[in-house]
Motif scaffolding. Sequence first.
Motif, PDB file in Angstrom:
ATOM      1  N   ARG A   1       0.884  -1.176   0.000  1.00  0.00           N
ATOM      2  CA  ARG A   1       0.000   0.000   0.000  1.00  0.00           C
ATOM      3  C   ARG A   1       0.917   1.220   0.000  1.00  0.00           C
ATOM      4  N   THR A   2       0.664   2.110  -0.951  1.00  0.00           N
ATOM      5  CA  THR A   2       1.613   3.188  -1.194  1.00  0.00           C
ATOM      6  C   THR A   2       0.871   4.514  -1.363  1.00  0.00           C
ATOM      7  N   THR A   3       1.401   5.571  -0.783  1.00  0.00           N
ATOM      8  CA  THR A   3       0.857   6.905  -1.002  1.00  0.00           C
ATOM      9  C   THR A   3       1.758   7.649  -1.990  1.00  0.00           C
ATOM     10  N   TYR A   4       1.177   8.670  -2.595  1.00  0.00           N
ATOM     11  CA  TYR A   4       1.894   9.409  -3.643  1.00  0.00           C
ATOM     12  C   TYR A   4       1.551  10.889  -3.529  1.00  0.00           C
ATOM     13  N   ASP A   5       2.571  11.747  -3.489  1.00  0.00           N
ATOM     14  CA  ASP A   5       2.353  13.192  -3.342  1.00  0.00           C
ATOM     15  C   ASP A   5       2.489  13.940  -4.663  1.00  0.00           C
ATOM     16  N   GLY A   6       2.529  13.212  -5.764  1.00  0.00           N
ATOM     17  CA  GLY A   6       2.685  13.827  -7.070  1.00  0.00           C
ATOM     18  C   GLY A   6       4.114  13.813  -7.551  1.00  0.00           C
ATOM     19  N   THR A   7       5.041  13.549  -6.611  1.00  0.00           N
ATOM     20  CA  THR A   7       6.463  13.496  -6.948  1.00  0.00           C
ATOM     21  C   THR A   7       7.104  12.200  -6.488  1.00  0.00           C
ATOM     22  N   GLU A   8       6.736  11.764  -5.292  1.00  0.00           N
ATOM     23  CA  GLU A   8       7.426  10.637  -4.669  1.00  0.00           C
ATOM     24  C   GLU A   8       6.422   9.643  -4.085  1.00  0.00           C
ATOM     25  N   TYR A   9       6.728   8.353  -4.226  1.00  0.00           N
ATOM     26  CA  TYR A   9       5.936   7.294  -3.607  1.00  0.00           C
ATOM     27  C   TYR A   9       6.484   6.990  -2.212  1.00  0.00           C
ATOM     28  N   THR A  10       5.568   6.722  -1.292  1.00  0.00           N
ATOM     29  CA  THR A  10       5.947   6.265   0.042  1.00  0.00           C
ATOM     30  C   THR A  10       5.244   4.942   0.301  1.00  0.00           C
ATOM     31  N   VAL A  11       6.010   3.859   0.437  1.00  0.00           N
ATOM     32  CA  VAL A  11       5.431   2.544   0.687  1.00  0.00           C
ATOM     33  C   VAL A  11       5.041   2.469   2.159  1.00  0.00           C
ATOM     34  N   GLU A  12       3.737   2.455   2.416  1.00  0.00           N
ATOM     35  CA  GLU A  12       3.215   2.449   3.784  1.00  0.00           C
ATOM     36  C   GLU A  12       3.137   1.028   4.346  1.00  0.00           C
ATOM     37  N   GLU A  13       2.832   0.064   3.487  1.00  0.00           N
ATOM     38  CA  GLU A  13       2.772  -1.347   3.903  1.00  0.00           C
ATOM     39  C   GLU A  13       3.426  -2.208   2.833  1.00  0.00           C
ATOM     40  N   ASP A  14       4.111  -3.239   3.267  1.00  0.00           N
ATOM     41  CA  ASP A  14       4.721  -4.213   2.364  1.00  0.00           C
ATOM     42  C   ASP A  14       4.579  -5.575   3.039  1.00  0.00           C
ATOM     43  N   LYS A  15       3.595  -6.352   2.586  1.00  0.00           N
ATOM     44  CA  LYS A  15       3.192  -7.580   3.280  1.00  0.00           C
ATOM     45  C   LYS A  15       4.350  -8.522   3.554  1.00  0.00           C
TER      46      LYS A  15
ATOM     47  N   GLY B   1       7.700  -7.701   2.768  1.00  0.00           N
ATOM     48  CA  GLY B   1       8.963  -6.988   2.827  1.00  0.00           C
ATOM     49  C   GLY B   1       9.784  -7.128   1.559  1.00  0.00           C
ATOM     50  N   PHE B   2       9.206  -7.754   0.531  1.00  0.00           N
ATOM     51  CA  PHE B   2       9.945  -8.047  -0.688  1.00  0.00           C
ATOM     52  C   PHE B   2       9.675  -7.045  -1.810  1.00  0.00           C
ATOM     53  N   MET B   3       8.451  -6.472  -1.866  1.00  0.00           N
ATOM     54  CA  MET B   3       8.026  -5.723  -3.051  1.00  0.00           C
ATOM     55  C   MET B   3       8.242  -4.214  -2.964  1.00  0.00           C
ATOM     56  N   GLY B   4       8.640  -3.710  -1.809  1.00  0.00           N
ATOM     57  CA  GLY B   4       8.772  -2.262  -1.646  1.00  0.00           C
ATOM     58  C   GLY B   4       9.688  -1.619  -2.662  1.00  0.00           C
ATOM     59  N   GLY B   5      10.795  -2.278  -2.982  1.00  0.00           N
ATOM     60  CA  GLY B   5      11.754  -1.704  -3.907  1.00  0.00           C
ATOM     61  C   GLY B   5      11.239  -1.581  -5.323  1.00  0.00           C
ATOM     62  N   ASP B   6      10.431  -2.549  -5.764  1.00  0.00           N
ATOM     63  CA  ASP B   6       9.914  -2.533  -7.136  1.00  0.00           C
ATOM     64  C   ASP B   6       8.590  -1.807  -7.273  1.00  0.00           C
ATOM     65  N   THR B   7       7.929  -1.540  -6.162  1.00  0.00           N
ATOM     66  CA  THR B   7       6.600  -0.926  -6.231  1.00  0.00           C
ATOM     67  C   THR B   7       6.584   0.402  -6.983  1.00  0.00           C
ATOM     68  N   PRO B   8       7.500   1.344  -6.728  1.00  0.00           N
ATOM     69  CA  PRO B   8       7.431   2.610  -7.477  1.00  0.00           C
ATOM     70  C   PRO B   8       7.493   2.419  -8.989  1.00  0.00           C
TER      71      PRO B   8
END
Length: 255
Positions: free
Chosen positions: A96-110, A112-119
């Motif tokens: 689950r990721t939030t986005y401010d129009g410039t940068e993604y912030t990964v809030e949850e990563d079930k 711990g593996f997908m955070g790096g590829d999510t953006p």
Amino acid sequence: MKKRIAALVIAASLTASFGLSAYADETEAADIVGATEADLPAEPVFEPNEDYDMWTVVEYTIEDIQADLVCTVSAMADMSEFYLECNFYGDDQMTRTTYDGTEYTVEEDKTGFMGGDTPAILDKAQEQNIWIFFDGAGAAETEAETEAETEAEGGSEADLPAEPQFDPNPDYDVYTVVEYTIEDIQADLVCTVSAKEDMSEFYLECNFYGDDQMTRSTYDGEEYTIEEDKTGFMGGDTPAILDKAQEQDIWLPIE
């Protein structure tokens, strides 16, 4: 998947009337027209998350290990939050990721593996720009947008109240013709009004007793601001003319 869906038609930037974020304006998300599951690049492996407004499917490869993923990405209509699900060699992944129009912030990563590829996956989702609205989430806006676009694109000069005396301004998106009377002097004008699709700016031309008139006006949804008035004569009447243009609601696309 047996799910009723409504197509997303965004308009670009459209702001209050078209319900999109600044990012959507920049990327011209109004180009999304008539998306259905048949338009998706692959069949979804996961059902979209109905706590969100719309969804898509992204095919993504983790290059280092040549792992091919089929990701279901659910999103808020303003692109402020995303919910991603995929399966990696038998393990269900979720971020689950939030986005401010410039940068993604990964809030949850079930896992711990997908955070790096999510953006990168979310960038691809926004770039491919194929979104399907859940039934009821934004559907009223979508129907209104579709109807407005159909009216604008489906008209012809025969629908106008008078023959235009000036060609529309090609720097704008749509145009119309307004018949207007300056009551104090009983002067009848035939005005060509060119407009941006989101009605944020208007370009008006008419002729008053042999003098060509022009005004350029911006509009914030409540008030007009006269940015230019060629002769200094039309600024006072321009808001009423533009109100009439919007009320008669006959807009033709500018080719």
